[in-house]
Motif scaffolding. Sequence first.
Motif, mmCIF file in Angstrom:
data_model
loop_
_atom_site.group_PDB
_atom_site.id
_atom_site.type_symbol
_atom_site.label_atom_id
_atom_site.label_comp_id
_atom_site.label_asym_id
_atom_site.label_seq_id
_atom_site.Cartn_x
_atom_site.Cartn_y
_atom_site.Cartn_z
ATOM 1 N N GLN A 1 54.392 45.968 39.614
ATOM 2 C CA GLN A 1 53.955 46.915 38.593
ATOM 3 C C GLN A 1 54.720 46.757 37.281
ATOM 4 O OE1 GLN A 1 51.517 48.933 38.258
ATOM 5 N NE2 GLN A 1 50.964 50.028 40.113
ATOM 6 N N GLY A 2 56.044 46.709 37.356
ATOM 7 C CA GLY A 2 56.840 46.613 36.141
ATOM 8 C C GLY A 2 56.931 45.188 35.615
ATOM 9 N N ASP A 3 57.242 45.055 34.312
ATOM 10 C CA ASP A 3 57.274 43.712 33.724
ATOM 11 C C ASP A 3 58.369 42.839 34.335
ATOM 12 O OD1 ASP A 3 59.316 45.168 32.502
ATOM 13 O OD2 ASP A 3 58.602 44.840 30.460
ATOM 14 N N HIS B 1 46.122 32.527 43.213
ATOM 15 C CA HIS B 1 47.184 33.483 43.532
ATOM 16 C C HIS B 1 47.017 34.725 42.664
ATOM 17 C CE1 HIS B 1 48.706 30.589 46.180
ATOM 18 N NE2 HIS B 1 49.577 29.977 45.404
ATOM 19 N N ARG B 2 47.378 35.858 43.220
ATOM 20 C CA ARG B 2 47.076 37.143 42.618
ATOM 21 C C ARG B 2 48.339 37.921 42.282
ATOM 22 N NH1 ARG B 2 42.111 39.650 45.983
ATOM 23 N NH2 ARG B 2 43.369 41.530 45.714
ATOM 24 N N ILE B 3 48.185 38.916 41.421
ATOM 25 C CA ILE B 3 49.227 39.920 41.194
ATOM 26 C C ILE B 3 48.575 41.278 41.409
ATOM 27 C CG2 ILE B 3 50.904 40.919 39.607
ATOM 28 C CD1 ILE B 3 50.955 38.296 38.087
ATOM 29 N N GLU B 4 48.980 41.969 42.469
ATOM 30 C CA GLU B 4 48.424 43.289 42.738
ATOM 31 C C GLU B 4 48.985 44.286 41.725
ATOM 32 O OE1 GLU B 4 46.006 43.206 45.066
ATOM 33 O OE2 GLU B 4 46.617 41.091 45.199
ATOM 34 N N HIS B 5 48.103 44.914 40.993
ATOM 35 C CA HIS B 5 48.373 45.900 39.937
ATOM 36 C C HIS B 5 48.665 45.219 38.594
ATOM 37 C CE1 HIS B 5 48.457 48.570 43.308
ATOM 38 N NE2 HIS B 5 49.589 48.065 43.766
ATOM 39 N N ALA B 6 49.681 44.347 38.529
ATOM 40 C CA ALA B 6 50.022 43.690 37.256
ATOM 41 C C ALA B 6 50.142 44.723 36.154
ATOM 42 C CB ALA B 6 48.971 42.624 36.906
ATOM 43 N N GLY B 7 50.938 45.774 36.428
ATOM 44 C CA GLY B 7 50.996 46.932 35.550
ATOM 45 C C GLY B 7 51.369 46.655 34.115
ATOM 46 N N ILE C 1 46.346 32.612 37.335
ATOM 47 C CA ILE C 1 46.587 33.774 38.198
ATOM 48 C C ILE C 1 45.466 34.805 38.052
ATOM 49 C CG2 ILE C 1 48.196 35.674 38.653
ATOM 50 C CD1 ILE C 1 49.170 32.790 39.408
ATOM 51 N N VAL C 2 45.175 35.506 39.148
ATOM 52 C CA VAL C 2 44.169 36.573 39.159
ATOM 53 C C VAL C 2 44.888 37.920 39.264
ATOM 54 C CG1 VAL C 2 42.140 37.518 40.316
ATOM 55 C CG2 VAL C 2 42.534 35.043 40.317
ATOM 56 N N PRO C 3 45.020 38.679 38.165
ATOM 57 C CA PRO C 3 45.635 40.013 38.236
ATOM 58 C C PRO C 3 44.622 41.045 38.738
ATOM 59 C CG PRO C 3 45.118 39.468 35.959
ATOM 60 C CD PRO C 3 44.695 38.286 36.783
ATOM 61 N N ILE C 4 45.144 42.086 39.398
ATOM 62 C CA ILE C 4 44.294 43.140 39.965
ATOM 63 C C ILE C 4 44.715 44.488 39.373
ATOM 64 C CG2 ILE C 4 43.332 44.105 42.077
ATOM 65 C CD1 ILE C 4 42.957 41.094 41.955
ATOM 66 N N PRO C 5 44.243 44.836 38.177
ATOM 67 C CA PRO C 5 44.622 46.104 37.534
ATOM 68 C C PRO C 5 43.880 47.299 38.135
ATOM 69 C CG PRO C 5 43.042 44.949 36.183
ATOM 70 C CD PRO C 5 43.335 44.036 37.338
ATOM 71 N N ASN C 6 44.362 48.490 37.807
ATOM 72 C CA ASN C 6 43.809 49.741 38.361
ATOM 73 C C ASN C 6 43.388 50.699 37.253
ATOM 74 O OD1 ASN C 6 46.651 49.266 40.274
ATOM 75 N ND2 ASN C 6 44.634 48.947 41.159
ATOM 76 N N HIS D 1 50.276 47.894 26.928
ATOM 77 C CA HIS D 1 50.304 46.693 27.769
ATOM 78 C C HIS D 1 50.205 47.049 29.249
ATOM 79 C CE1 HIS D 1 51.425 44.461 24.175
ATOM 80 N NE2 HIS D 1 52.323 45.402 23.933
ATOM 81 N N MET D 2 49.793 48.300 29.545
ATOM 82 C CA MET D 2 49.632 48.751 30.920
ATOM 83 C C MET D 2 48.223 48.429 31.398
ATOM 84 S SD MET D 2 51.512 50.428 33.162
ATOM 85 C CE MET D 2 51.118 50.641 34.896
ATOM 86 N N PHE D 3 48.120 47.665 32.476
ATOM 87 C CA PHE D 3 46.810 47.187 32.940
ATOM 88 C C PHE D 3 45.979 46.701 31.744
ATOM 89 C CE2 PHE D 3 47.453 50.858 36.088
ATOM 90 C CZ PHE D 3 48.131 50.068 36.993
ATOM 91 N N PRO D 4 46.466 45.697 31.025
ATOM 92 C CA PRO D 4 45.848 45.306 29.744
ATOM 93 C C PRO D 4 44.607 44.425 29.937
ATOM 94 C CG PRO D 4 47.721 43.892 30.193
ATOM 95 C CD PRO D 4 47.658 44.870 31.332
ATOM 96 N N VAL D 5 43.529 45.054 30.352
ATOM 97 C CA VAL D 5 42.325 44.304 30.696
ATOM 98 C C VAL D 5 41.755 43.552 29.488
ATOM 99 C CG1 VAL D 5 39.978 44.480 31.569
ATOM 100 C CG2 VAL D 5 41.795 45.841 32.612
ATOM 101 N N ARG D 6 41.793 44.169 28.303
ATOM 102 C CA ARG D 6 41.303 43.483 27.098
ATOM 103 C C ARG D 6 42.066 42.179 26.871
ATOM 104 N NH1 ARG D 6 36.964 43.760 25.427
ATOM 105 N NH2 ARG D 6 37.142 41.535 25.845
#
Length: 540
Positions: A341-343, A367-373, A388-393, A414-419
């Motif tokens: 979650q954290g940087d 490979h993934r990052i769960e949340h990638a906060g 990498i495939v991030p998985i934001p919430n 920059h929290m769950f920065p989908v854009r």
Amino acid sequence: MADNVFLNAQVITVDECNRVAEAVAVQGNRIVAVVSNEEIRRFIRPQTTVYDLSGKSLLPGIVDSHLHMTIYGTNKLGVNGKAAHLQTIDDLLAELRAKAQQTPKGEWVRAWGVDENRIAEKRFPTRWELDQVSTEHPIFVMRTCAHHSAVNSRALERAGFDEHTPDPQGGRIDRDENGVPTGFLVETAHMQMFEVAGFSEEEYRKALKLASDDFVAKGITSIHDAGGYGPDNLRAMQKAVQAGDVKVRIYAMICALNQSDEFVRKMMEAGIVTGLGDEWFRIGPAKVFTDGASIAPTMAMREPFDSRPNDCGILYYTQEELNNILGEAHAKGFQITAHAQGDRAIEMLLTCFEEALSKHPRTNHRHRIEHAGVSMPDLIERMTSLGIVPIPNPPFFYEFGDGYVKNIGKRVNHMFPVRDFLDNGIIAAAASDSPVTDHNPLLGIHAAVNRKSKSGQEVGAIQRVSVMEAIRLYTWNGAYASFEEDIKGSIEPGKLADLVVLNDRILDVSAECLKDLYVEMTFIDGKVVYQKQPEEVIET
């Protein structure tokens, strides 16, 4: 020939061109045509079931790329800490007392979803307050983030926690001024108690059916299960799928909330690897936890929290430990991932990926990052280069957005920065992390598009995305994250007939009203698994 035909629809295909069509034909469990209303007529025979959608949206089945199915289901067997009437500790204790009266002595009494920020006292109950509920039942009260809990004396006794018990790595047993445990458990200490407070196989099976029924009612046809109770969790899911109790397709991560590294090693020794299984139940990535929660907050940060100037969060592993466990899984052919979650935690995980791929190069690893906060620009650059495939919430913004602004200030941009993910060509897949927050994907789409909390506060508005982009996060991108984009995630000929009918046109309603949409029908494998009844009340 078609068994089912949908016409007069706003068909959101989520194909390569994001084409919007009018009609779809299904034969058996596969889509056979995506065409105009006029062209669909040639697929209709007397035995064909025709659904005239009167302009409503038809979407691919929703893929929730990170949730905890068994935990969601077992939570429904306990006290709902999110219930609106629970405003004080006394309110919570009253609910627990009522539950204890219905529970045989010696068995667990549980509550979930409790958020001290919503309680008048702004704290959790102590072990001694919980002892007032019962000393004959172990009591377990889980925070909404599922990373902290409060327990009574009987529960502490069951777990073997006392004044002489050292804090586990990556966690804390809260104590009073005399060193006596107060009953409040943080991170890995909570995870250990979580495992002690497990369930029977019968309870797991009942819980999984409850969860599956709730998920399909919201249009979820595939899930990536992010782990829970270890081997018992995995076994129960497989049996529930085989028995037909679970309707959704499952991509099961190899992960346990307690000692996730040990579970990963056991599965590697057993010869299990990502991809084993079929369209209904498939083994997913090897997963561990690197840091705490974003909403507590205990996530591992490079700079202190705005709300806690001397606190940078909690790490579960050293860099070397993380490299060893996930590096070995990568070498054995697993897709690998971690809760990060954290940087600071994300940075460590990216370093782990880089070392693993340097030693054992592999293309298309996903490979993934769960949340990638908190994904800062330098971290996004590294994600891009590594594929990498991030998985934001996204739905976290709606329930927890005000807390993010308080705890990390400008870093919410920059929290769950989908854009930023999309603009950098990163394929990110969205998820609810249910039961941490609502599993309704339409709420997630709403949050990704609006980036506002329930109170109306903007939470990193520069990261807003379009409705079509948000839909893709929950469909094709989710299928990509599990190597299944060739069989699902979009409405195209040859793909599985996992489909969702909404009550309105999702591309045409105002952005502020996206969360008010609801599912009228859900199809999995070409069959109706949910249909809204006229008297059914839809919560928004």
